[in-house]
Write a protein that holds these residues in place. Structure first.
Motif, PDB file in Angstrom:
ATOM      1  N   LEU A 271       0.855  -1.183   0.000  1.00  0.00           N
ATOM      2  CA  LEU A 271       0.000   0.000   0.000  1.00  0.00           C
ATOM      3  C   LEU A 271       0.892   1.234   0.000  1.00  0.00           C
ATOM      4  O   LEU A 271       1.697   1.426   0.913  1.00  0.00           O
ATOM      5  CB  LEU A 271      -0.900  -0.001   1.240  1.00  0.00           C
ATOM      6  N   THR A 272       0.777   2.067  -1.031  1.00  0.00           N
ATOM      7  CA  THR A 272       1.580   3.285  -1.143  1.00  0.00           C
ATOM      8  C   THR A 272       0.676   4.499  -0.975  1.00  0.00           C
ATOM      9  O   THR A 272      -0.360   4.601  -1.638  1.00  0.00           O
ATOM     10  CB  THR A 272       2.292   3.357  -2.501  1.00  0.00           C
ATOM     11  N   LEU A 273       1.068   5.392  -0.083  1.00  0.00           N
ATOM     12  CA  LEU A 273       0.264   6.588   0.193  1.00  0.00           C
ATOM     13  C   LEU A 273       1.125   7.833   0.098  1.00  0.00           C
ATOM     14  O   LEU A 273       2.313   7.816   0.459  1.00  0.00           O
ATOM     15  CB  LEU A 273      -0.345   6.525   1.601  1.00  0.00           C
ATOM     16  N   LYS A 274       0.525   8.910  -0.362  1.00  0.00           N
ATOM     17  CA  LYS A 274       1.124  10.236  -0.274  1.00  0.00           C
ATOM     18  C   LYS A 274       0.223  11.056   0.643  1.00  0.00           C
ATOM     19  O   LYS A 274      -1.001  11.057   0.487  1.00  0.00           O
ATOM     20  CB  LYS A 274       1.243  10.870  -1.653  1.00  0.00           C
ATOM     21  N   PHE A 275       0.829  11.748   1.601  1.00  0.00           N
ATOM     22  CA  PHE A 275       0.025  12.440   2.604  1.00  0.00           C
ATOM     23  C   PHE A 275       0.708  13.706   3.057  1.00  0.00           C
ATOM     24  O   PHE A 275       1.884  13.951   2.751  1.00  0.00           O
ATOM     25  CB  PHE A 275      -0.239  11.506   3.800  1.00  0.00           C
ATOM     26  N   GLU A 276      -0.032  14.489   3.823  1.00  0.00           N
ATOM     27  CA  GLU A 276       0.471  15.756   4.356  1.00  0.00           C
ATOM     28  C   GLU A 276       0.108  15.861   5.824  1.00  0.00           C
ATOM     29  O   GLU A 276      -0.969  15.439   6.250  1.00  0.00           O
ATOM     30  CB  GLU A 276      -0.159  16.926   3.589  1.00  0.00           C
ATOM     31  N   GLY A 277       1.030  16.409   6.608  1.00  0.00           N
ATOM     32  CA  GLY A 277       0.781  16.608   8.025  1.00  0.00           C
ATOM     33  C   GLY A 277       1.335  17.939   8.493  1.00  0.00           C
ATOM     34  O   GLY A 277       1.955  18.683   7.724  1.00  0.00           O
ATOM     35  N   THR A 278       1.131  18.222   9.774  1.00  0.00           N
ATOM     36  CA  THR A 278       1.628  19.454  10.384  1.00  0.00           C
ATOM     37  C   THR A 278       2.461  19.110  11.610  1.00  0.00           C
ATOM     38  O   THR A 278       2.054  18.272  12.432  1.00  0.00           O
ATOM     39  CB  THR A 278       0.458  20.364  10.808  1.00  0.00           C
ATOM     40  N   ILE A 279       3.609  19.749  11.714  1.00  0.00           N
ATOM     41  CA  ILE A 279       4.429  19.602  12.926  1.00  0.00           C
ATOM     42  C   ILE A 279       3.779  20.487  13.987  1.00  0.00           C
ATOM     43  O   ILE A 279       3.934  21.707  13.978  1.00  0.00           O
ATOM     44  CB  ILE A 279       5.889  20.012  12.659  1.00  0.00           C
ATOM     45  N   ASN A 280       3.009  19.862  14.876  1.00  0.00           N
ATOM     46  CA  ASN A 280       2.147  20.615  15.793  1.00  0.00           C
ATOM     47  C   ASN A 280       2.915  21.130  17.012  1.00  0.00           C
ATOM     48  O   ASN A 280       4.125  20.926  17.131  1.00  0.00           O
ATOM     49  CB  ASN A 280       0.956  19.736  16.212  1.00  0.00           C
ATOM     50  N   ASN A 281       2.214  21.769  17.915  1.00  0.00           N
ATOM     51  CA  ASN A 281       2.834  22.282  19.148  1.00  0.00           C
ATOM     52  C   ASN A 281       2.115  21.769  20.389  1.00  0.00           C
ATOM     53  O   ASN A 281       2.042  22.464  21.403  1.00  0.00           O
ATOM     54  CB  ASN A 281       2.866  23.812  19.142  1.00  0.00           C
ATOM     55  N   VAL A 282       1.575  20.528  20.315  1.00  0.00           N
ATOM     56  CA  VAL A 282       0.831  19.981  21.456  1.00  0.00           C
ATOM     57  C   VAL A 282       1.530  18.771  22.090  1.00  0.00           C
ATOM     58  O   VAL A 282       0.937  18.030  22.862  1.00  0.00           O
ATOM     59  CB  VAL A 282      -0.617  19.613  21.059  1.00  0.00           C
ATOM     60  N   MET A 283       2.805  18.572  21.764  1.00  0.00           N
ATOM     61  CA  MET A 283       3.622  17.523  22.385  1.00  0.00           C
ATOM     62  C   MET A 283       3.105  16.115  22.098  1.00  0.00           C
ATOM     63  O   MET A 283       3.246  15.216  22.926  1.00  0.00           O
ATOM     64  CB  MET A 283       3.742  17.742  23.900  1.00  0.00           C
ATOM     65  N   ALA A 284       2.507  15.916  20.927  1.00  0.00           N
ATOM     66  CA  ALA A 284       2.007  14.592  20.532  1.00  0.00           C
ATOM     67  C   ALA A 284       2.178  14.435  19.030  1.00  0.00           C
ATOM     68  O   ALA A 284       1.987  15.394  18.276  1.00  0.00           O
ATOM     69  CB  ALA A 284       0.540  14.437  20.927  1.00  0.00           C
TER      70      ALA A 284
ATOM     71  N   ILE B  26      -8.162  27.713  28.498  1.00  0.00           N
ATOM     72  CA  ILE B  26      -7.702  26.420  28.992  1.00  0.00           C
ATOM     73  C   ILE B  26      -7.985  25.291  28.004  1.00  0.00           C
ATOM     74  O   ILE B  26      -7.073  24.560  27.603  1.00  0.00           O
ATOM     75  CB  ILE B  26      -8.311  26.122  30.376  1.00  0.00           C
ATOM     76  N   TYR B  27      -9.242  25.146  27.607  1.00  0.00           N
ATOM     77  CA  TYR B  27      -9.546  24.044  26.678  1.00  0.00           C
ATOM     78  C   TYR B  27      -8.836  24.220  25.338  1.00  0.00           C
ATOM     79  O   TYR B  27      -8.214  23.265  24.849  1.00  0.00           O
ATOM     80  CB  TYR B  27     -11.054  23.901  26.490  1.00  0.00           C
ATOM     81  N   PRO B  28      -8.854  25.412  24.727  1.00  0.00           N
ATOM     82  CA  PRO B  28      -8.121  25.566  23.464  1.00  0.00           C
ATOM     83  C   PRO B  28      -6.622  25.304  23.599  1.00  0.00           C
ATOM     84  O   PRO B  28      -5.994  24.763  22.688  1.00  0.00           O
ATOM     85  CB  PRO B  28      -8.387  27.032  23.078  1.00  0.00           C
ATOM     86  N   THR B  29      -6.041  25.656  24.746  1.00  0.00           N
ATOM     87  CA  THR B  29      -4.596  25.493  24.934  1.00  0.00           C
ATOM     88  C   THR B  29      -4.211  24.040  25.184  1.00  0.00           C
ATOM     89  O   THR B  29      -3.205  23.552  24.661  1.00  0.00           O
ATOM     90  CB  THR B  29      -4.112  26.356  26.122  1.00  0.00           C
TER      91      THR B  29
ATOM     92  N   SER C 239      -6.391  21.061  25.047  1.00  0.00           N
ATOM     93  CA  SER C 239      -7.165  19.927  24.534  1.00  0.00           C
ATOM     94  C   SER C 239      -6.505  19.217  23.364  1.00  0.00           C
ATOM     95  O   SER C 239      -6.890  18.102  23.022  1.00  0.00           O
ATOM     96  CB  SER C 239      -8.563  20.385  24.112  1.00  0.00           C
ATOM     97  N   GLY C 240      -5.493  19.837  22.767  1.00  0.00           N
ATOM     98  CA  GLY C 240      -4.778  19.141  21.700  1.00  0.00           C
ATOM     99  C   GLY C 240      -4.068  17.905  22.199  1.00  0.00           C
ATOM    100  O   GLY C 240      -3.766  16.992  21.427  1.00  0.00           O
ATOM    101  N   ASN C 241      -3.782  17.871  23.498  1.00  0.00           N
ATOM    102  CA  ASN C 241      -3.148  16.705  24.121  1.00  0.00           C
ATOM    103  C   ASN C 241      -3.929  16.427  25.399  1.00  0.00           C
ATOM    104  O   ASN C 241      -3.719  17.066  26.434  1.00  0.00           O
ATOM    105  CB  ASN C 241      -1.685  17.000  24.427  1.00  0.00           C
ATOM    106  N   LEU C 242      -4.858  15.471  25.336  1.00  0.00           N
ATOM    107  CA  LEU C 242      -5.769  15.232  26.456  1.00  0.00           C
ATOM    108  C   LEU C 242      -5.055  14.689  27.688  1.00  0.00           C
ATOM    109  O   LEU C 242      -5.566  14.807  28.805  1.00  0.00           O
ATOM    110  CB  LEU C 242      -6.894  14.297  26.019  1.00  0.00           C
ATOM    111  N   VAL C 243      -3.874  14.088  27.521  1.00  0.00           N
ATOM    112  CA  VAL C 243      -3.085  13.668  28.683  1.00  0.00           C
ATOM    113  C   VAL C 243      -2.757  14.888  29.533  1.00  0.00           C
ATOM    114  O   VAL C 243      -2.892  14.880  30.759  1.00  0.00           O
ATOM    115  CB  VAL C 243      -1.778  12.972  28.231  1.00  0.00           C
ATOM    116  N   THR C 244      -2.327  15.961  28.877  1.00  0.00           N
ATOM    117  CA  THR C 244      -1.974  17.194  29.572  1.00  0.00           C
ATOM    118  C   THR C 244      -3.196  17.823  30.233  1.00  0.00           C
ATOM    119  O   THR C 244      -3.144  18.273  31.384  1.00  0.00           O
ATOM    120  CB  THR C 244      -1.345  18.193  28.588  1.00  0.00           C
ATOM    121  N   LEU C 245      -4.318  17.842  29.521  1.00  0.00           N
ATOM    122  CA  LEU C 245      -5.539  18.435  30.068  1.00  0.00           C
ATOM    123  C   LEU C 245      -6.033  17.663  31.290  1.00  0.00           C
ATOM    124  O   LEU C 245      -6.376  18.256  32.328  1.00  0.00           O
ATOM    125  CB  LEU C 245      -6.621  18.466  28.994  1.00  0.00           C
TER     126      LEU C 245
END
Length: 885
Positions: free
Chosen positions: A102-115, A806-809, A811-817
């Protein structure tokens, strides 16, 4: 496979991933492109129309499945965000079984939520290559955090622990930056992108997706080699940091190569990879992560500077390095079959980590530290109705993060210590070695471990350990005395003290560790080794002295008759450190639950004024601090308890003094730090005056050596409490300018000791500013929440700023929240506050932190019940003993 798990279809399994991450945007939106080829095995006789993989916050541009000579393009690509899935619809039925690609081409973002694949901000030291990602204030490094289920944030994959495969990673990076992954570099290929090249890494062993890792940054390293040879070579061991910090990695480095050799010998399985890299990451949600061959760490868990770091961080670095190295066998080589058995990874790594530190630093009294930190902390969470078994059902990936808690880590390791003590260390370790050899490169269950230990010991381990792992809670053993004998009764211990019959049906196997004799020095182990029923009577017990659960090796509370508790307190000079910690901890817990009394606890600890052991004082201060917190709403009781605690520790504080002496032990230094901090915050005149004198010398710049690194927290905290706003501003500035690797954490811990709501509000705003990294936000909250004066402001801040900040900051990483909420809200002892919290979260989507909310509610209501029941009793005792007029 268990039917209650929401897992991927079982008819397709990966065998190898070839991952190429390229066109990374070093700034702006931080996007990247990915090209991925997955070799799979398909076993579906009736054909299929689509394939389902895990993916989260990714965009798949195209997908092609090669089956033999045929090739099939995905006609439609759809996403199921809540289940973290992408479906590749090929538009027609494919009749095929066998190997496919299975060959895929994809795009992602280097996020800032430690995950997933994420970025960490930092301020560099020295010259920085032009290609390093940066904004107006910070530079960035890139790294990954995939456990438990965040590989799917970085690339589409079959992201379940038993879907193991091999991985080949290629990273297109600037030529002046360093790229790292699990395996050594294989080759460097040219890139069409000017100033870039592609670093290709060797294929990994068979492993789970969550153990894959890569990193890109302006890195440098220090290096050492193992003393043992592996396949004829001494393994290279490196600690990588961003530029200017590598020398602070030397302490971790020295520990690392010794521990790799020690574990290879102990487990009778050589470390299997050709390298060991440790990487310091500037923003990190956990303490560290055991990625095979590329272990990532929070900076304070791997870096240590003997000149500027508090000595407590030396202990932390040694342990965390050992814990993550233990995972190279427990978790990486042999992986739990499903997340419900997470404890096979974390419980073992915790116990084995301390086992290694004890080997390297026998003078640290590691097992005393384990008893006061790990065992007592595990008791706290497991004494709630809202606890869970060590082995707990997990439906899907998003659920698993909430069991990375004190049950999986600390109860798991406490139960392992109990079993090791029962079987004998040599027999236990042989059984573990057999388990690792049998299941290496595969997945295993709890029963697989019990079978290996049963075979090594000749005992039916499952028969007496099953309830400890699969049932919720733990027992309290109530002791009743009669001449020449004692009665023992076990029941489930609940902090609320109100276990219902249906909650108290478990009969635990309880290793008694019963010592009895004419005196403590003449005592010997009693012939009766374990309790295997609800209650029994044990004869031939000498009335003059007996003790249950010697060295607190059993994971249970003991409730002695009041007179016996007094006798044990009188004989304390002959008790081990672990015994003292256990007796004090049990007396405290029994008081809260109502099996004992706070008066009994206070009378017991009053006898410890001449105590000299740091770990015992740590237990006393922690327990009395919680009692003071619970009764903080009653001013006379609060003042009386403060007066009591100050009297209790004044002599020891004055005896240990401020000066660190040449050749002094690590534990004496820790005792000084603990006692001066507590005495200073209680208002001990001499300690306050000396702390403020040193604070002024340091902050004025007159004498930057006025504060020993291990006493910064003491001095800063006392200054905050005594000086208020001027000290807050000075320490906030210290936070922003410190060059010490532990400096920010120490400043945050000090800032929490403010004494007015206005300053608490100011600090909360500071914590949630961009000046404080994500990983540090909950550190500041912890101390504020422990502070009765600031605690209401924490709850007010959460309510007021939930939707906007709080939630916007978080919630990107629910472990942290989840961790943030649990730390910030569980210290109340008021049913009205529990009602407010429940009402506030009632209509919100609490998935990912709902277990934390249950723990908060249970803890608050249990302490409220304790406060209402014991307030009058405590007041009377304080009056009778002259602490309240």
């Amino acid at each position: 496979m268990a039917s209650d798990r929401d897992v991927l279809p079982s008819w397709v399994k990966p065998s190898h991933y070839d991952i190429f991450i390229h066109d990374i945007e070093f700034g702006g939106n931080f996007t990247y492109q990915g090209t991925l080829a997955i070799k799979t095995n398909i076993d579906k006789n009736d054909g299929f129309n689509d394939l389902v993989l895990n993916a989260l916050q990714l965009k798949v541009h195209s997908a092609e499945l090669k089956t033999g000579k045929d090739s099939n393009e995905a006609k439609n690509i759809t996403y199921e965000e809540k289940r973290h899935r992408v479906t590749l619809d090929f538009g027609e039925k494919i009749e095929y079984s066998g190997e496919a690609t299975l060959t895929l081409k994809f795009e992602g973002t280097i996020n800032n939520v430690m995950a997933g694949f994420y970025r960490s901000k930092y301020k560099p030291k020295g010259e920085v290559p032009a290609s390093v990602a940066k904004d107006d204030e910070f530079h960035y490094m890139f790294s990954t955090q995939f456990e438990s289920c965040d590989a799917r944030r970085a690339f589409p994959c079959f992201d379940e622990p038993n879907l193991k495969a091999t991985f080949s990673v290629s990273l297109e990076v600037p030529k002046d930056l360093t790229a790292l992954s699990n395996m050594p570099e294989k080759e460097i290929k040219p890139s069409k992108r000017e100033g870039f090249h592609t670093v290709v890494f060797e294929p990994t062993p068979v492993m789970s997706t969550y153990l894959l890792a890569w990193a890109v940054g302006d890195f440098e390293y220090v290096e050492a080699f193992t003393k043992r040879e592996y396949n004829g070579n001494n393994l290279p061991v490196r600690v990588y940091t961003t530029r200017g910090l590598k020398e602070q990695g030397r302490f971790a480095l020295e520990n690392c190569h010794k521990i790799v050799d020690y574990f290879s010998e102990t487990f009778q399985v050589d470390y299997p990879l050709p390298k060991v890299d440790l990487l310091a990451v500037h923003e990190f949600s956990h303490g560290a992560m055991e990625n095979w061959g590329l272990i990532t760490y929070r900076t304070t868990a791997v870096l240590f500077d003997p000149k500027t770091s508090a000595d407590s961080y030396r202990n932390r670095v040694a342990y965390v390095v050992a814990h993550e190295l233990a995972h190279q066998w427990f978790g990486n080589l042999v992986t739990m079959d499903w997340w419900s058995e997470l404890w096979l990874n974390e419980g073992f790594a915790t116990w084995v980590g301390w086992f290694a530190v004890d080997h390297l630093y026998p003078d640290w009294n590691v097992w005393g530290q384990f008893v006061t930190e790990s065992v007592q902390t595990a008791f706290q969470l497991d004494s709630l109705r809202t606890s869970h078994p060590i082995e707990v059902p997990v439906r899907d990936g998003p659920e698993v993060d909430q069991i990375f808690d004190h049950i999986s880590y600390l109860k798991g390791s406490s139960v392992i210590r109990m079993l090791s003590s029962h079987l004998g260390e040599k027999v236990f370790l042989q059984g573990v070695a057999n388990y690792l050899k049998k299941h290496q490169y595969g997945n295993a269950t709890t029963n697989d471990l019990w079978n290996a230990l049963s075979k090594a010991s000749g005992q039916d381990v499952n028969s007496f350990m099953d309830n400890w792992v699969r049932k919720i809670g733990f027992p309290v053993l109530t002791v009743a005395e009669e001449p020449g004998q004692i009665g023992l009764k076990q029941q489930r211990f609940l902090l609320a003290g109100d276990a219902k019959p249906e909650e108290d049906e478990t009969v635990w196997w309880i290793p008694l560790g019963l010592q009895t004799g004419d005196s403590m020095t003449a005592a010997s182990t009693h012939a009766t080794t374990a309790l295997t029923e609800k209650e029994t009577t044990i004869r031939d017990v000498n009335d003059s002295y007996y003790q249950v659960n010697k060295n607190l090796t059993g994971f249970y509370r003991t409730n002695y008759p009041p007179a016996r508790l007094v006798k044990l307190g009188e004989a304390r000079e002959n008790l081990s450190v672990e015994d003292k910690i256990g007796i004090i901890g049990d007396a405290y817990a029994n008081a809260v639950a109502g099996y004992g009394s706070t008066a009994g606890l206070l009378a017991l600890v009053k006898r410890f004024q001449d105590e000299q052991e740091y770990l015992v004082w740590a237990q006393i201060i922690n327990n009395i601090g919680t009692v003071r917190s619970v009764f903080s709403g009653a001013q006379d009781v609060s003042d009386g308890l403060k007066k009591f605690e100050l009297e209790l520790l004044s002599l020891a504080t004055e005896a240990v003094g401020w000066e660190f002496k040449e050749g002094e032990s690590y534990l004496v230094g820790q005792l000084r730090a603990q006692l001066t901090l507590t005495a200073g915050l209680l208002g001990h005149k001499g300690t306050v005056e000396e702390a403020l004198r040193r604070f002024d010398l340091y902050m004025s710049g007159e004498d930057k050596s006025a504060i020993n690194p291990s006493l910064r927290r003491t001095v800063f905290s006392v200054a905050i409490k005594e000086r208020g706003e001027s000290a807050v501003e000075a320490i906030q500035n210290e936070f922003l300018t410190t060059s010490s690797i532990d400096g920010k954490e120490i400043c945050l811990r000090a800032l929490g000791h403010v004494h007015t709501p206005e300053l608490a509000e100011k600090i909360l705003k500071f914590i949630f500013s961009d000046k404080v990294a994500m990983q540090d936000k909950h550190t500041g909250i912890v101390v504020l929440a422990n502070n009765a004066k600031a605690r209401p402001e924490v709850w007010k801040f959460i309510r007021t700023n939930w939707d906007t900040t709080i939630y916007p900051t978080l919630s990107g990483n629910l472990v942290t929240l989840e961790r943030f909420l649990r730390m910030g809200l569980s210290k109340f002892a008021d049913d009205k506050v529990a009602d407010e919290i429940a009402a506030f979260f009632k209509d919100k989507d609490n998935r990912g932190y709902d277990q934390g909310l249950k723990v908060i509610d249970d803890t608050i209501r249990s302490h409220a019940k304790y406060k209402n029941r014991d307030e009058g009793v405590v007041r009377e005792w304080l009056k009778a003993n002259g602490y309240v007029q």
